[in-house]
Design an enzyme around this catalytic site. Structure first.
Site, PDB file in Angstrom:
ATOM      1  N   ASP A  79       0.977  -1.280   0.339  1.00 18.39           N
ATOM      2  CA  ASP A  79       0.077   0.239   0.321  1.00 18.39           C
ATOM      3  C   ASP A  79       0.952   1.262  -0.072  1.00 18.39           C
ATOM      4  O   ASP A  79       0.012   2.593   0.437  1.00 18.39           O
ATOM      5  CB  ASP A  79      -1.227   0.279   1.352  1.00 18.39           C
ATOM      6  CG  ASP A  79      -0.221  -0.119   2.641  1.00 18.39           C
ATOM      7  OD1 ASP A  79       1.566  -0.284   2.494  1.00 18.39           O
ATOM      8  OD2 ASP A  79      -0.777   0.023   3.372  1.00 18.39           O
ATOM      9  N   HIS A 287      26.737   3.733 -14.895  1.00 24.49           N
ATOM     10  CA  HIS A 287      25.529   4.827 -14.179  1.00 24.49           C
ATOM     11  C   HIS A 287      25.288   3.375 -12.644  1.00 24.49           C
ATOM     12  O   HIS A 287      24.116   2.899 -12.530  1.00 24.49           O
ATOM     13  CB  HIS A 287      24.158   4.041 -15.094  1.00 24.49           C
ATOM     14  CG  HIS A 287      23.505   5.378 -15.970  1.00 24.49           C
ATOM     15  ND1 HIS A 287      22.714   5.508 -16.804  1.00 24.49           N
ATOM     16  CD2 HIS A 287      24.155   6.525 -16.348  1.00 24.49           C
ATOM     17  CE1 HIS A 287      23.241   6.831 -17.188  1.00 24.49           C
ATOM     18  NE2 HIS A 287      23.725   7.269 -16.894  1.00 24.49           N
ATOM     19  N   ASP A 304      28.190  11.500  -9.775  1.00 25.48           N
ATOM     20  CA  ASP A 304      27.542  12.222 -10.776  1.00 25.48           C
ATOM     21  C   ASP A 304      25.636  12.658 -10.121  1.00 25.48           C
ATOM     22  O   ASP A 304      25.630  11.811 -10.082  1.00 25.48           O
ATOM     23  CB  ASP A 304      27.325  11.502 -11.781  1.00 25.48           C
ATOM     24  CG  ASP A 304      26.867  11.779 -13.096  1.00 25.48           C
ATOM     25  OD1 ASP A 304      25.465  12.734 -13.002  1.00 25.48           O
ATOM     26  OD2 ASP A 304      26.680  11.355 -14.146  1.00 25.48           O
ATOM     27  N   ASP A 315      23.054  18.591 -13.442  1.00 24.97           N
ATOM     28  CA  ASP A 315      23.174  17.579 -14.267  1.00 24.97           C
ATOM     29  C   ASP A 315      25.152  16.665 -14.109  1.00 24.97           C
ATOM     30  O   ASP A 315      25.583  17.695 -14.908  1.00 24.97           O
ATOM     31  CB  ASP A 315      22.509  16.171 -15.412  1.00 24.97           C
ATOM     32  CG  ASP A 315      23.984  15.304 -15.774  1.00 24.97           C
ATOM     33  OD1 ASP A 315      24.045  14.414 -15.071  1.00 24.97           O
ATOM     34  OD2 ASP A 315      23.238  14.722 -16.395  1.00 24.97           O
ATOM     35  N   HIS A 387      30.164   6.215 -24.539  1.00 20.91           N
ATOM     36  CA  HIS A 387      29.214   6.534 -24.286  1.00 20.91           C
ATOM     37  C   HIS A 387      29.154   7.806 -24.951  1.00 20.91           C
ATOM     38  O   HIS A 387      29.614   8.498 -25.493  1.00 20.91           O
ATOM     39  CB  HIS A 387      28.485   6.667 -22.279  1.00 20.91           C
ATOM     40  CG  HIS A 387      29.757   7.909 -22.195  1.00 20.91           C
ATOM     41  ND1 HIS A 387      29.460   9.228 -22.008  1.00 20.91           N
ATOM     42  CD2 HIS A 387      30.133   7.656 -20.898  1.00 20.91           C
ATOM     43  CE1 HIS A 387      30.139   9.451 -21.068  1.00 20.91           C
ATOM     44  NE2 HIS A 387      31.131   8.677 -20.700  1.00 20.91           N
ATOM     45  N   HIS A 391      23.609  15.471 -23.857  1.00 21.35           N
ATOM     46  CA  HIS A 391      22.535  15.711 -23.958  1.00 21.35           C
ATOM     47  C   HIS A 391      21.364  16.887 -23.836  1.00 21.35           C
ATOM     48  O   HIS A 391      22.294  17.485 -22.763  1.00 21.35           O
ATOM     49  CB  HIS A 391      21.699  14.397 -22.935  1.00 21.35           C
ATOM     50  CG  HIS A 391      21.759  14.503 -21.617  1.00 21.35           C
ATOM     51  ND1 HIS A 391      21.685  15.057 -21.172  1.00 21.35           N
ATOM     52  CD2 HIS A 391      22.873  13.119 -20.358  1.00 21.35           C
ATOM     53  CE1 HIS A 391      21.846  14.377 -19.757  1.00 21.35           C
ATOM     54  NE2 HIS A 391      23.138  13.762 -19.319  1.00 21.35           N
ATOM     55  N   HIS A 398      17.200  13.494 -18.912  1.00 23.24           N
ATOM     56  CA  HIS A 398      18.084  13.426 -20.242  1.00 23.24           C
ATOM     57  C   HIS A 398      16.521  13.288 -21.015  1.00 23.24           C
ATOM     58  O   HIS A 398      15.863  13.372 -21.503  1.00 23.24           O
ATOM     59  CB  HIS A 398      17.545  11.877 -21.098  1.00 23.24           C
ATOM     60  CG  HIS A 398      19.708  11.380 -20.044  1.00 23.24           C
ATOM     61  ND1 HIS A 398      18.899  10.006 -20.009  1.00 23.24           N
ATOM     62  CD2 HIS A 398      20.335  11.316 -19.491  1.00 23.24           C
ATOM     63  CE1 HIS A 398      20.847   9.544 -19.459  1.00 23.24           C
ATOM     64  NE2 HIS A 398      20.825  10.724 -19.243  1.00 23.24           N
ATOM     65  N   GLU A 415      29.900  16.447 -21.614  1.00 18.00           N
ATOM     66  CA  GLU A 415      30.754  15.142 -20.419  1.00 18.00           C
ATOM     67  C   GLU A 415      31.644  13.799 -20.719  1.00 18.00           C
ATOM     68  O   GLU A 415      30.453  12.578 -21.006  1.00 18.00           O
ATOM     69  CB  GLU A 415      29.187  14.388 -19.303  1.00 18.00           C
ATOM     70  CG  GLU A 415      28.315  14.221 -20.640  1.00 18.00           C
ATOM     71  CD  GLU A 415      26.855  13.075 -20.039  1.00 18.00           C
ATOM     72  OE1 GLU A 415      27.325  12.694 -18.627  1.00 18.00           O
ATOM     73  OE2 GLU A 415      25.796  13.653 -19.961  1.00 18.00           O
ATOM     74  N   TYR A 419      36.746   5.270 -18.304  1.00 18.85           N
ATOM     75  CA  TYR A 419      36.651   4.865 -18.018  1.00 18.85           C
ATOM     76  C   TYR A 419      37.265   2.436 -18.780  1.00 18.85           C
ATOM     77  O   TYR A 419      37.620   2.350 -19.270  1.00 18.85           O
ATOM     78  CB  TYR A 419      35.722   3.761 -18.018  1.00 18.85           C
ATOM     79  CG  TYR A 419      34.939   4.965 -17.778  1.00 18.85           C
ATOM     80  CD1 TYR A 419      34.290   5.994 -16.957  1.00 18.85           C
ATOM     81  CD2 TYR A 419      33.748   5.601 -19.409  1.00 18.85           C
ATOM     82  CE1 TYR A 419      33.119   6.747 -16.904  1.00 18.85           C
ATOM     83  CE2 TYR A 419      33.146   6.361 -19.347  1.00 18.85           C
ATOM     84  CZ  TYR A 419      32.541   7.260 -18.496  1.00 18.85           C
ATOM     85  OH  TYR A 419      32.706   8.494 -18.576  1.00 18.85           O
ATOM     86  N   ARG A 436      35.265  11.134 -15.358  1.00 18.85           N
ATOM     87  CA  ARG A 436      34.212  11.882 -16.102  1.00 18.85           C
ATOM     88  C   ARG A 436      33.943  13.260 -15.894  1.00 18.85           C
ATOM     89  O   ARG A 436      33.729  13.207 -14.566  1.00 18.85           O
ATOM     90  CB  ARG A 436      32.190  11.021 -15.904  1.00 18.85           C
ATOM     91  CG  ARG A 436      31.110  12.113 -17.073  1.00 18.85           C
ATOM     92  CD  ARG A 436      30.168  10.972 -17.318  1.00 18.85           C
ATOM     93  NE  ARG A 436      29.914  10.571 -15.926  1.00 18.85           N
ATOM     94  CZ  ARG A 436      29.600   9.284 -15.441  1.00 18.85           C
ATOM     95  NH1 ARG A 436      30.037   8.040 -15.640  1.00 18.85           N
ATOM     96  NH2 ARG A 436      28.849   8.924 -14.380  1.00 18.85           N
ATOM     97  N   GLU A 438      31.749  16.388 -16.154  1.00 22.06           N
ATOM     98  CA  GLU A 438      30.044  16.979 -17.353  1.00 22.06           C
ATOM     99  C   GLU A 438      29.642  18.059 -16.097  1.00 22.06           C
ATOM    100  O   GLU A 438      29.570  18.303 -15.149  1.00 22.06           O
ATOM    101  CB  GLU A 438      29.306  15.901 -16.255  1.00 22.06           C
ATOM    102  CG  GLU A 438      27.732  16.102 -16.585  1.00 22.06           C
ATOM    103  CD  GLU A 438      26.535  15.181 -16.513  1.00 22.06           C
ATOM    104  OE1 GLU A 438      27.231  14.157 -15.757  1.00 22.06           O
ATOM    105  OE2 GLU A 438      25.912  15.137 -17.426  1.00 22.06           O
TER     106      GLU A 438
END
Ligand code: GLY
Ligand code: MN
Ligand code: MN
Length: 476
Positions: A79, A287, A304, A315, A387, A391, A398, A415, A419, A436, A438
């Site tokens: 619930d 991610h 990130d 972002d 990647h 975006h 996104h 970004e 890796y 990374r 960004e």
């Protein structure tokens, strides 16, 4: 036992059971949460949403209408539901943050029950009993204050008929609808809409709406940029403090919690997406959101994270060495990614293709990886930079867009990343380095504006703030 009574079907039935039953009944029956923010004074104004509807109307073909439904309430388990989040297109056009609603925007005025109108919204009824549990519903008078003249209850959608001249219907159906069986819930609205559309199929063409909405939403209005900048500012404050606080022995979730503390403390309603705090081998998972590992001496951590403020999300990513000092290898990869990012930002200009920042970043990273001996062939670069670079950013992390030329008013991320997971086919001194960088970039007629530009970025700036103490280092 005192206070119990025997009811055949239930066995022993106590007052405790009775109150549990009433409680659960109320949760099941009146669980339609989703509350309008009544307290903040810097929300998008009704005139903003009205202007967006008017602009959409201009783009609609003759004799058409656009139809959107509110997001369903999503169930977490039993619930308990997830906190309500409105469909971004529906929010952009209406400002309403309640489920079980449907809006119709007509190209030209039509006659609805004797009233000429060019838009119509069906909303949930006020319900004092439900509102005691879940907060206020706007009802018809409240939704009128959002700028709609013709507001009806959702159950009246049953009696709605498309005006005769409508021969094109542009529609966006909600996804991931939960089967509640409630009337007039979202399932009911969707099934009524589908049968009304089916009945028209020979006379009217049914078209998707999302492309037109993407072309509107990709250009941000000044009111939207204010909220987006606020989300970016809050995120920078949180990330800066986390960078100061990071040290070996800390958990990834503790780094996350410092950033998210600022989200909450500064009034952002949510993280805009699952916060990523990946250290060591996790820095190479794009991610990664588990965030449970201990930070170790010698590891990098990729952070990130972006706050969502009144719907608009930042972002931002910064990658830092856990012990505050980059190793020679970490520094080499960091400088390569930074060079790629700065060049990508320079390509974020009107008239360039949406993909130009990516091409620039990819070229630099490919050249750098060849030079460092990490790859031997250009084609191998995708292994370590797997990647896209950009975006759109806005109501969604996104955000939708048309992926054509960059135009003033667009906000994109830049970004790039490198890796190198363990067991990669290169010298093992590079293994487990994930980096990374960004930033959030506003395209203007002039120079690209780095909305997140105040956050330290070069390795020198990062080492400098990591040498500072944080309030959070005193919490043991
Ligand atoms: N935070 C997700 C992304 O950078 O696209
Ligand atoms: Mn991004
Ligand atoms: Mn990101």
């Amino acid at each position: 036992m005192a206070g119990t009574m025997k009811i055949k079907a239930f066995g022993q039935f106590s007052w405790f059971h009775f109150f549990c039953f009433i409680f659960l009944f109320n949760l099941f029956y009146f669980q339609l949460a989703g509350q309008q923010n009544q307290f903040d004074t810097d929300l998008l104004s009704p005139s903003f949403h009205q202007d967006r509807r008017d602009t959409l109307r201009k783009l609609l073909p003759e004799n058409s209408c656009a139809i959107l439904l509110s997001n369903p309430l999503r169930n977490r388990s039993n619930d308990v539901d997830f906190q309500y989040s409105q469909d971004p297109d529906f929010y952009y056009l209406t400002g309403l943050v309640e489920p079980n609603s449907l809006v119709i925007i007509f190209k030209s005025p039509v006659d609805i029950d004797g009233t000429k109108t060019n838009e119509l919204i069906f909303v949930q009824e006020r319900d004092p009993e439900s509102e005691k549990w879940n907060g206020i519903r706007l009802g018809i008078p409240g939704v009128k204050k959002l700028g709609f003249e013709t507001v009806m209850l959702n159950r009246d959608f049953e009696n709605f008929s498309f005006p005769r001249n409508i021969d094109r219907i542009l529609v966006k159906f909600p996804t991931d609808i939960r089967e509640t069986g409630r009337k007039p819930g979202i399932n009911w609205l969707v099934s009524k809409l589908k049968s009304k559309i089916e009945a028209l199929e020979k006379e009217a063409e049914i078209l998707p709406l999302i492309k037109i909405l993407a072309s509107l939403r990709e250009i941000k209005k000044p009111e939207e940029l204010l909220l987006l900048q606020k989300a970016v500012d809050i995120s920078m404050e949180g990330l800066k403090e986390a960078i100061r606080a990071i040290e070996p022995g800390m958990k990834e979730y503790q780094a996350q919690s410092i950033v998210e503390f600022y989200f909450q403390y500064r009034g952002a309603e949510y993280p805009g997406y699952g916060s990523i705090a990946g250290s060591g081998l996790n820095s190479c998972i794009l991610h990664y959101t588990t965030n449970r590992k201990t930070l170790r001496e010698g590891d990098m951590i990729v952070m990130d994270m972006g706050a969502e403020y009144h719907g608009y999300t930042a972002d931002i990513t910064r990658s830092v060495p856990v012990n505050g000092k980059f190793t020679a290898e970490q520094k080499q990869i960091y400088d390569l990614v930074l060079k790629a990012q700065l060049d990508g930002i320079q390509k974020s200009r009107p008239g360039n293709s949406f993909y130009d920042p990516h091409k620039a970043a990819m070229d630099i990273i490919t050249g750098g990886l060849l030079e460092l001996g990490i790859i031997r062939e250009t084609s191998e670069a995708r292994r370590y930079f797997n990647h896209g670079t950009s975006h759109y950013l806005g109501l969604e992390v996104h955000d939708p867009g048309t992926y054509g030329q960059l135009k003033p008013g667009m906000v994109i991320t830049v970004e790039p990343g490198v890796y190198i997971p363990e067991n990669s086919p290169c010298d093992k001194k590079w293994w487990n380095i994930g980096i990374r960088i960004e930033d959030d970039i506003l395209i203007t007629e002039g120079e690209p504006v780095v909305m997140s530009g105040a956050l330290p970025k070069s390795w020198q700036e990062i080492e400098k703030i990591m040498a500072e103490k944080s309030l959070f280092n005193t919490i043991k």
